[in-house]
Structure formats: structure tokens, C-alpha cells
Design a protein around this motif. Structure first.
Motif, PDB file in Angstrom:
ATOM      1  N   LYS A 103       0.879  -1.162   0.000  1.00  0.00           N
ATOM      2  CA  LYS A 103       0.000   0.000   0.000  1.00  0.00           C
ATOM      3  C   LYS A 103       0.917   1.212   0.000  1.00  0.00           C
ATOM      4  N   LYS A 104       0.448   2.283  -0.609  1.00  0.00           N
ATOM      5  CA  LYS A 104       1.268   3.489  -0.710  1.00  0.00           C
ATOM      6  C   LYS A 104       0.589   4.640   0.016  1.00  0.00           C
ATOM      7  N   ALA A 105       1.369   5.354   0.792  1.00  0.00           N
ATOM      8  CA  ALA A 105       0.922   6.593   1.411  1.00  0.00           C
ATOM      9  C   ALA A 105       1.818   7.698   0.863  1.00  0.00           C
ATOM     10  N   LYS A 106       1.605   8.910   1.293  1.00  0.00           N
ATOM     11  CA  LYS A 106       2.367  10.025   0.745  1.00  0.00           C
ATOM     12  C   LYS A 106       3.876   9.840   0.909  1.00  0.00           C
ATOM     13  N   GLY A 107       4.326   9.505   2.104  1.00  0.00           N
ATOM     14  CA  GLY A 107       5.759   9.440   2.340  1.00  0.00           C
ATOM     15  C   GLY A 107       6.329   8.053   2.525  1.00  0.00           C
ATOM     16  N   CYS A 108       5.501   7.017   2.400  1.00  0.00           N
ATOM     17  CA  CYS A 108       6.050   5.678   2.635  1.00  0.00           C
ATOM     18  C   CYS A 108       5.206   4.602   1.964  1.00  0.00           C
ATOM     19  N   LEU A 109       5.757   3.403   1.987  1.00  0.00           N
ATOM     20  CA  LEU A 109       5.056   2.213   1.507  1.00  0.00           C
ATOM     21  C   LEU A 109       4.785   1.327   2.693  1.00  0.00           C
ATOM     22  N   TYR A 110       3.701   0.573   2.636  1.00  0.00           N
ATOM     23  CA  TYR A 110       3.383  -0.375   3.693  1.00  0.00           C
ATOM     24  C   TYR A 110       3.362  -1.772   3.099  1.00  0.00           C
ATOM     25  N   ILE A 111       4.096  -2.672   3.747  1.00  0.00           N
ATOM     26  CA  ILE A 111       4.049  -4.075   3.348  1.00  0.00           C
ATOM     27  C   ILE A 111       3.792  -4.907   4.598  1.00  0.00           C
ATOM     28  N   ASN A 112       3.073  -6.006   4.440  1.00  0.00           N
ATOM     29  CA  ASN A 112       2.788  -6.869   5.583  1.00  0.00           C
ATOM     30  C   ASN A 112       3.986  -7.729   5.955  1.00  0.00           C
ATOM     31  N   LYS A 113       4.647  -8.259   4.927  1.00  0.00           N
ATOM     32  CA  LYS A 113       5.824  -9.101   5.178  1.00  0.00           C
ATOM     33  C   LYS A 113       6.700  -9.099   3.932  1.00  0.00           C
ATOM     34  N   LEU A 114       7.977  -9.364   4.132  1.00  0.00           N
ATOM     35  CA  LEU A 114       8.920  -9.355   3.019  1.00  0.00           C
ATOM     36  C   LEU A 114       8.551 -10.360   1.933  1.00  0.00           C
TER      37      LEU A 114
END
Length: 138
Positions: A103-114
Motif C-alpha cells: 500500500k502506498k501513502a504520501k511518504g512511505c510504503l506499507y508491506i505486511n511481510k517481506l
């Protein structure tokens, strides 16, 4: 104006990462620390209480305000791993199309696991971010 809370600290990254309770998030965070260090060529440093940053540069806001910041880093949050990459959308989008589940936000990416992403693409993103920062600050 309030003072910026996300600043470099003297806390030990390894100590912080060892406090992560979720076993997959902890293992992924330890692996991310190695991966970011390999690709950035920088030692990890705690920024505030929960962000692991690599490197440092002077960031200038459009308003003229400036601050110290890190070109790449991550934070093992409860809900997801937050990945910080200093790439504008024009440079970021081609990577995101190949990265995997995120998932993408303004300043970062979110991942659940590698395991959800392509590590090779993440490594390319880190190198590209570092190279762009170095080019801009020359």
C-alpha cells in the motif's frame, strides 16, 4: 512551531529490533536492516523511537525550511512494515508496478511481510533513492 520529533538518536538499532514481539515482523525487520545497509552502504541509525534510517542529508521544503533526514529507512509498525524511500512518483511508479503486494501513502510504503514483495525491486528502489539524493546534493 513544534520541534521535529523524528531526529537521530543514540539508541541501538539491534536493541530496538529485538523488542519486536511478532516473530515474522521481527525476522523481516532484521533482514531489512541488513538489506538496507548493503544497498545504501550506510550503518543503521535510530530516528526517533521507532524508525531505522540509513544515511543523512539536508532536506529542503518548498517553503525554504530545512531539516536533516534519511534517504531510506523503515519502521516495524504493528499493522505493517513502513518503508521510507525518497523517490518522487515519477521515479517510484515503475518500481511499484513490479514490487508486489503493498500500500502506498504520501511518504512511505506499507508491506505486511517481506515475502509479499520482490526483494530485487526493493533493492533497486533503495539504490535509486540514494543515487538521486546524492545527485541533488552535489
Amino acid at each position: 512551531m513544534s520541534e521535529l520529533q523524528t531526529i537521530p538518536t543514540n539508541a541501538f538499532v539491534e536493541d530496538f529490533l529485538q523488542t519486536i514481539e511478532h516473530p515474522v515482523r521481527k525476522a523481516d525487520s532484521l533482514n531489512l536492516a541488513k538489506l538496507f545497509e548493503e544497498e545504501s552502504g550506510e550503518k543503521p541509525m535510530m530516528w526517533g523511537p521507532s524508525i531505522v534510517g540509513f544515511g543523512m542529508f539536508r532536506y529542503y521544503y518548498p517553503s525554504g525550511k530545512e531539516m536533516q533526514w534519511f534517504p531510506v529507512g523503515f519502521s516495524p509498525r504493528k499493522q505493517a512494515l513502513s518503508i521510507y524511500i525518497m523517490l518522487e512518483n515519477i521515479h517510484l511508479q515503475p518500481f511499484l508496478e513490479k514490487l508486489g503486494k503493498h500500500k502506498k501513502a504520501k511518504g512511505c510504503l506499507y508491506i505486511n511481510k517481506l515475502a509479499d514483495i520482490d526483494e530485487t525491486i526493493l533493492r533497486e528502489m533503495i539504490r535509486t533513492s540514494i543515487n538521486l539524493i546524492q545527485t541533488k546534493n552535489q
